[in-house]
Design a protein around this motif. Structure first.
Motif: not given
Length: 134
Positions: A35-41, A91-98
């Motif tokens: 749930l946390l991975n889906l919610a953070r996405h 687009r062209n912004q880093d979300s901090g996602s790995t």
């Protein structure tokens, strides 16, 4: 379930609506990670809210997790489960996602005999359909 879902929403910074049983027998740590991975996405993509519905289909427990974000183009819905694959919502912004969250969520579901598939949400964003054996 309500406590777990409230924790997930708070951690991801999303408001969450839940419709389902109060008690569901499951591995709390496993479900929390999914749930946390889906919610953070969803939050990283720009969603502000989630809708979670839990129901049963024969021998499967089904959880529909829908968000109001921008969604994912149909041609990328399988690609996002690849480790390190990152979709650039802004687009062209880093979300901090790995690029690992969705891959981890699906791996956990599959290890437990289930799966996660993505579809279009009635809220306008993305819907993840999590199935697990009952």
């Amino acid at each position: 379930m309500r406590a777990l879902i409230a924790e997930t929403g708070e951690s991801a910074g999303l408001s969450v609506r839940y419709d389902g049983p109060e008690i569901v027998r499951l591995d709390r740590v496993m479900m929390s990670r999914i749930l946390l991975n889906l919610a953070r996405h969803a939050a990283n993509a720009g969603a502000r809210s989630l809708s979670i519905d839990v129901w049963r289909a024969g021998r499967l427990g089904v959880m529909d997790i829908a968000d109001d974000g921008p969604g994912i183009p149909e041609e990328e819905r399988e690609l996002v489960f690849r480790p390190f694959y990152r979709i650039d919502h802004a687009r062209n912004q880093d979300s901090g996602s790995t690029g690992l969250g969705l891959a981890i969520a699906r791996d956990i579901a599959r290890i437990h005999g289930g799966d996660i598939k993505l579809d279009e949400s009635s809220l306008g964003g993305l819907k993840a359909v999590l199935t697990l054996p009952v």
